[in-house]
Design a protein around this motif. Structure first.
Motif, PDB file in Angstrom:
ATOM      1  N   PHE A   1      20.894  46.094 -14.297  1.00  0.00           N
ATOM      2  CA  PHE A   1      20.107  45.749 -13.111  1.00  0.00           C
ATOM      3  C   PHE A   1      20.651  44.537 -12.361  1.00  0.00           C
ATOM      4  O   PHE A   1      20.493  44.435 -11.143  1.00  0.00           O
ATOM      5  CB  PHE A   1      18.649  45.491 -13.511  1.00  0.00           C
ATOM      6  CG  PHE A   1      17.950  46.689 -14.093  1.00  0.00           C
ATOM      7  CD1 PHE A   1      18.310  47.981 -13.722  1.00  0.00           C
ATOM      8  CD2 PHE A   1      16.924  46.525 -15.012  1.00  0.00           C
ATOM      9  CE1 PHE A   1      17.660  49.089 -14.246  1.00  0.00           C
ATOM     10  CE2 PHE A   1      16.261  47.627 -15.542  1.00  0.00           C
ATOM     11  CZ  PHE A   1      16.640  48.912 -15.168  1.00  0.00           C
TER      12      PHE A   1
ATOM     13  N   GLN B   1      23.573  43.936 -11.599  1.00  0.00           N
ATOM     14  CA  GLN B   1      24.586  44.368 -10.638  1.00  0.00           C
ATOM     15  C   GLN B   1      23.964  44.938  -9.367  1.00  0.00           C
ATOM     16  O   GLN B   1      24.582  44.900  -8.307  1.00  0.00           O
ATOM     17  CB  GLN B   1      25.524  45.387 -11.278  1.00  0.00           C
ATOM     18  CG  GLN B   1      26.454  44.782 -12.321  1.00  0.00           C
ATOM     19  CD  GLN B   1      27.295  45.839 -13.006  1.00  0.00           C
ATOM     20  OE1 GLN B   1      26.894  46.414 -14.008  1.00  0.00           O
ATOM     21  NE2 GLN B   1      28.455  46.106 -12.447  1.00  0.00           N
ATOM     22  N   LEU B   2      22.749  45.471  -9.481  1.00  0.00           N
ATOM     23  CA  LEU B   2      22.049  45.942  -8.288  1.00  0.00           C
ATOM     24  C   LEU B   2      21.849  44.792  -7.310  1.00  0.00           C
ATOM     25  O   LEU B   2      22.127  44.911  -6.108  1.00  0.00           O
ATOM     26  CB  LEU B   2      20.685  46.532  -8.666  1.00  0.00           C
ATOM     27  CG  LEU B   2      20.648  47.880  -9.373  1.00  0.00           C
ATOM     28  CD1 LEU B   2      19.227  48.191  -9.831  1.00  0.00           C
ATOM     29  CD2 LEU B   2      21.153  48.992  -8.456  1.00  0.00           C
ATOM     30  N   LYS B   3      21.366  43.686  -7.849  1.00  0.00           N
ATOM     31  CA  LYS B   3      21.113  42.519  -7.013  1.00  0.00           C
ATOM     32  C   LYS B   3      22.410  41.973  -6.422  1.00  0.00           C
ATOM     33  O   LYS B   3      22.465  41.575  -5.244  1.00  0.00           O
ATOM     34  CB  LYS B   3      20.420  41.433  -7.830  1.00  0.00           C
ATOM     35  CG  LYS B   3      19.993  40.214  -7.035  1.00  0.00           C
ATOM     36  CD  LYS B   3      19.240  39.227  -7.913  1.00  0.00           C
ATOM     37  CE  LYS B   3      18.793  38.013  -7.115  1.00  0.00           C
ATOM     38  NZ  LYS B   3      18.040  37.044  -7.962  1.00  0.00           N
TER      39      LYS B   3
ATOM     40  N   LYS C   1      21.447  45.691  -0.945  1.00  0.00           N
ATOM     41  CA  LYS C   1      21.044  46.911  -0.266  1.00  0.00           C
ATOM     42  C   LYS C   1      22.158  47.509   0.576  1.00  0.00           C
ATOM     43  O   LYS C   1      22.296  48.738   0.676  1.00  0.00           O
ATOM     44  CB  LYS C   1      19.821  46.631   0.610  1.00  0.00           C
ATOM     45  CG  LYS C   1      19.154  47.873   1.162  1.00  0.00           C
ATOM     46  CD  LYS C   1      17.833  47.523   1.839  1.00  0.00           C
ATOM     47  CE  LYS C   1      17.116  48.787   2.315  1.00  0.00           C
ATOM     48  NZ  LYS C   1      15.802  48.469   2.940  1.00  0.00           N
TER      49      LYS C   1
ATOM     50  N   ILE D   1      24.218  49.830  -1.579  1.00  0.00           N
ATOM     51  CA  ILE D   1      23.510  50.818  -2.398  1.00  0.00           C
ATOM     52  C   ILE D   1      22.714  51.819  -1.569  1.00  0.00           C
ATOM     53  O   ILE D   1      22.590  52.996  -1.946  1.00  0.00           O
ATOM     54  CB  ILE D   1      22.568  50.091  -3.386  1.00  0.00           C
ATOM     55  CG1 ILE D   1      23.396  49.258  -4.370  1.00  0.00           C
ATOM     56  CG2 ILE D   1      21.684  51.083  -4.138  1.00  0.00           C
ATOM     57  CD1 ILE D   1      22.563  48.386  -5.286  1.00  0.00           C
TER      58      ILE D   1
ATOM     59  N   VAL E   1      22.809  55.859  -7.651  1.00  0.00           N
ATOM     60  CA  VAL E   1      23.203  54.839  -8.616  1.00  0.00           C
ATOM     61  C   VAL E   1      23.510  55.510  -9.949  1.00  0.00           C
ATOM     62  O   VAL E   1      22.700  56.271 -10.476  1.00  0.00           O
ATOM     63  CB  VAL E   1      22.103  53.775  -8.784  1.00  0.00           C
ATOM     64  CG1 VAL E   1      22.406  52.869  -9.980  1.00  0.00           C
ATOM     65  CG2 VAL E   1      21.976  52.929  -7.517  1.00  0.00           C
TER      66      VAL E   1
ATOM     67  N   TYR F   1      24.143  54.654 -13.673  1.00  0.00           N
ATOM     68  CA  TYR F   1      24.083  53.662 -14.737  1.00  0.00           C
ATOM     69  C   TYR F   1      24.975  54.139 -15.885  1.00  0.00           C
ATOM     70  O   TYR F   1      24.648  55.109 -16.580  1.00  0.00           O
ATOM     71  CB  TYR F   1      22.654  53.499 -15.249  1.00  0.00           C
ATOM     72  CG  TYR F   1      21.690  52.882 -14.270  1.00  0.00           C
ATOM     73  CD1 TYR F   1      21.694  51.509 -14.019  1.00  0.00           C
ATOM     74  CD2 TYR F   1      20.736  53.659 -13.607  1.00  0.00           C
ATOM     75  CE1 TYR F   1      20.786  50.929 -13.140  1.00  0.00           C
ATOM     76  CE2 TYR F   1      19.828  53.092 -12.725  1.00  0.00           C
ATOM     77  CZ  TYR F   1      19.860  51.725 -12.496  1.00  0.00           C
ATOM     78  OH  TYR F   1      18.955  51.152 -11.628  1.00  0.00           O
TER      79      TYR F   1
ATOM     80  N   GLU G   1      14.090  50.353 -10.119  1.00  0.00           N
ATOM     81  CA  GLU G   1      14.942  49.244  -9.696  1.00  0.00           C
ATOM     82  C   GLU G   1      15.928  49.676  -8.614  1.00  0.00           C
ATOM     83  O   GLU G   1      16.154  48.952  -7.639  1.00  0.00           O
ATOM     84  CB  GLU G   1      15.692  48.679 -10.907  1.00  0.00           C
ATOM     85  CG  GLU G   1      14.793  48.016 -11.939  1.00  0.00           C
ATOM     86  CD  GLU G   1      13.980  46.875 -11.350  1.00  0.00           C
ATOM     87  OE1 GLU G   1      14.541  46.063 -10.595  1.00  0.00           O
ATOM     88  OE2 GLU G   1      12.777  46.807 -11.656  1.00  0.00           O
ATOM     89  N   ALA G   2      16.505  50.861  -8.752  1.00  0.00           N
ATOM     90  CA  ALA G   2      17.474  51.331  -7.758  1.00  0.00           C
ATOM     91  C   ALA G   2      16.812  51.617  -6.418  1.00  0.00           C
ATOM     92  O   ALA G   2      17.406  51.394  -5.353  1.00  0.00           O
ATOM     93  CB  ALA G   2      18.185  52.580  -8.280  1.00  0.00           C
TER      94      ALA G   2
ATOM     95  N   TYR H   1      16.585  49.032  -3.618  1.00  0.00           N
ATOM     96  CA  TYR H   1      17.768  48.755  -2.802  1.00  0.00           C
ATOM     97  C   TYR H   1      18.185  49.958  -1.960  1.00  0.00           C
ATOM     98  O   TYR H   1      19.292  50.011  -1.439  1.00  0.00           O
ATOM     99  CB  TYR H   1      18.921  48.320  -3.704  1.00  0.00           C
ATOM    100  CG  TYR H   1      18.634  47.041  -4.447  1.00  0.00           C
ATOM    101  CD1 TYR H   1      18.920  45.796  -3.900  1.00  0.00           C
ATOM    102  CD2 TYR H   1      18.012  47.073  -5.701  1.00  0.00           C
ATOM    103  CE1 TYR H   1      18.633  44.620  -4.569  1.00  0.00           C
ATOM    104  CE2 TYR H   1      17.717  45.899  -6.392  1.00  0.00           C
ATOM    105  CZ  TYR H   1      18.029  44.676  -5.815  1.00  0.00           C
ATOM    106  OH  TYR H   1      17.737  43.508  -6.486  1.00  0.00           O
TER     107      TYR H   1
ATOM    108  N   ALA I   1      18.499  53.242  -2.919  1.00  0.00           N
ATOM    109  CA  ALA I   1      19.178  54.361  -3.565  1.00  0.00           C
ATOM    110  C   ALA I   1      18.369  55.639  -3.371  1.00  0.00           C
ATOM    111  O   ALA I   1      17.141  55.608  -3.279  1.00  0.00           O
ATOM    112  CB  ALA I   1      19.374  54.083  -5.048  1.00  0.00           C
TER     113      ALA I   1
END
Length: 457
Positions: A134, A136-138, A142, A145, A150, A152, A180-181, A184, A186
């Motif tokens: 997670f 790496q999402l931040k 956005k 992504i 996404v 994982y 979580e995705a 952003y 996804a």
């Protein structure tokens, strides 16, 4: 003289068992290995009924079968405990491919995660962002992504000796990955299957949207470990490739199901309960043989073994086959709720939920004094190579029964191959070894016998 007496008292305190206990354990193991019912029961449950996802027709059949078999054992009481459970259906088989250029595709193996929404009827195709967690999402944000799928791709940690530790490390990606995705932008998530084995069989498991509005939910699927490696390699060569997947799963209204419960009334302390159990439901991809048909039939055989070799329990011995562990834990919560409302004194509960592999011993959730009591029985298990006695967490279904004064225990098996089958289509009857399954039933019966015979301090 006083020193000698103190030594004798100390020695006795370290070994709270008798020669009679050794004889009883030998009878339990002998009966299970020569006339055990667990393997035959598992054969029927898996090959004649099959996967038993909560709310399904097969789960309903399993409830009826389990009650009938427990009735046939001549227990003092057998009943069904109603519980409302979720009903999620997979629909038609999922389909996915990697597209390098228009019209040039490579098919891959996926399965929808339990609780996921469907894609559109036409499926979903988008560019892919590969990450491991997670954080790496931040970092990507956005802008990198939004509009993408996404992926994982975090393998289970092979350097961890206990596979369950590696499994727990990846659970957050499966359970929360879509939520979580979606923050952003996804449009979908693909998650590497939680398995140490490199093969073509995807592993399902429960996920959650955690209150995300329906219109903002995105579909989630697991990809086989072998195909995860392929997708990762192809992304390294060309980050512009597309991933396509289609799934038609659906969440329906809750339906009524049941926990299956049976008991032998205690001869001396009927208001003290010793519980053995497992979860009757399973995922739908395989037959649910290891997860958790094995635990179901082992628990059933514990009571049969008591009846067969004529052990009269001092305390009330109860079996509970819980419904809906896999995607809700509704059965366990319902059972614990009624236990509390009736003020039933559950001094001990034992669960089997690590597959029908070679039993190694137990973990115990208990106070130090009670742990020392059960630790004194460890020498009795040495001839059977069941010497793993450790303090630790209990399994999920008996967890809600925990109090400040009882002991919860979990059968621990050799789990190195468990995640080869867990939640996958490979979890079938042929993957279970008859002798290992029967040893597990005897090992559970032995601990239940000792706990019933001696109680808690």
């Amino acid at each position: 003289m006083k020193k000698t007496a103190l030594f004798i008292i100390f020695f006795i305190s370290l070994n709270i068992y008798s020669q009679t206990d050794e004889v009883v354990l030998k009878q339990l193991y002998s009966e299970s290995l020569t006339n055990g019912k667990s393997y035959d029961w598992l054969s029927y449950l898996t090959t004649q009924i099959g996967g038993r996802l909560s709310g399904s027709y097969n789960a309903e059949k399993a409830v009826a079968w389990a009650k009938e078999e427990l009735d046939s054992l001549g227990l003092d009481k057998v009943w069904l405990q109603p519980v409302m459970v979720p009903k999620w259906v997979r629909g038609t088989k999922e389909y996915a491919f990697i597209e390098t250029t228009p019209g040039k595709t490579t098919s891959v193996n996926i399965c929808a995660l339990g609780g996921s929404i469907a894609t559109s009827p036409a499926g979903l195709k988008a560019h892919v962002v590969e990450i491991q967690g997670f954080e790496q999402l931040k970092a990507l944000g956005k802008e990198n992504i939004e509009g993408k799928i996404v992926f994982y791709n975090r393998p289970m940690q092979a350097n961890l000796l206990h596979p369950f530790e590696a499994y727990r490390d990846g659970l957050n990606l499966r359970y929360q990955g879509a939520v979580e995705a979606s923050k952003y932008g996804a449009v979908g998530v693909i998650i590497r299957s939680l398995s140490l084995k490199l093969d073509e069989f995807p592993h399902t498991g429960v996920m959650s949207y955690e209150g995300v509005p329906v219109e903002k939910r995105i579909p989630a699927a697991a990809i086989s470990t072998k195909d995860a490696e392929l997708l990762s390699t192809m992304l390294k060569l060309d980050k512009t490739i597309h991933f396509y997947f289609k799934q038609s799963c659906k969440q329906l209204e809750d339906v009524q199901s049941y926990n299956v419960i049976g008991e032998i009334t205690g001869s001396e302390y009927p208001n003290e309960y010793v519980v053995v159990g497992a979860h009757l439901d399973s995922w739908d991809l395989g037959d649910g043989a290891h997860d958790n048909g094995a635990g179901v039939v082992q628990s059933m055989d514990v009571l049969r073994l008591f009846k067969k070799i004529k052990i009269t329990p001092k305390r009330t011995l109860r079996i509970v086959l819980f419904m809906n562990k896999e995607n809700g834990l509704r059965g366990a919560l319902k059972y614990a709720e009624e236990v509390k409302s009736k003020n039933e004194n559950h001094i001990f509960a034992l669960e089997s939920d690590t597959g029908g592999f070679m039993p190694r011993g137990f973990s115990f959730d208990s106070k130090e004094a009670d742990y020392n009591l059960v630790l004194s029985w460890k020498p009795l298990f040495k001839p059977y190579l069941q010497q793993y006695f450790e303090q630790g967490a209990s399994d999920a279904n008996i967890g809600p029964l925990k109090t400040n004064s009882n002991v919860l225990a979990s059968l621990r098996t050799d789990s190195q191959r468990y995640f080869d089958y867990h939640h996958a289509s490979t979890d079938t009857f042929d993957a279970v070894n008859k002798r290992e399954l029967e040893l597990g039933a005897a090992t559970m019966a032995a601990l239940v016998y000792l706990m019933d015979n001696y109680g808690l301090k």
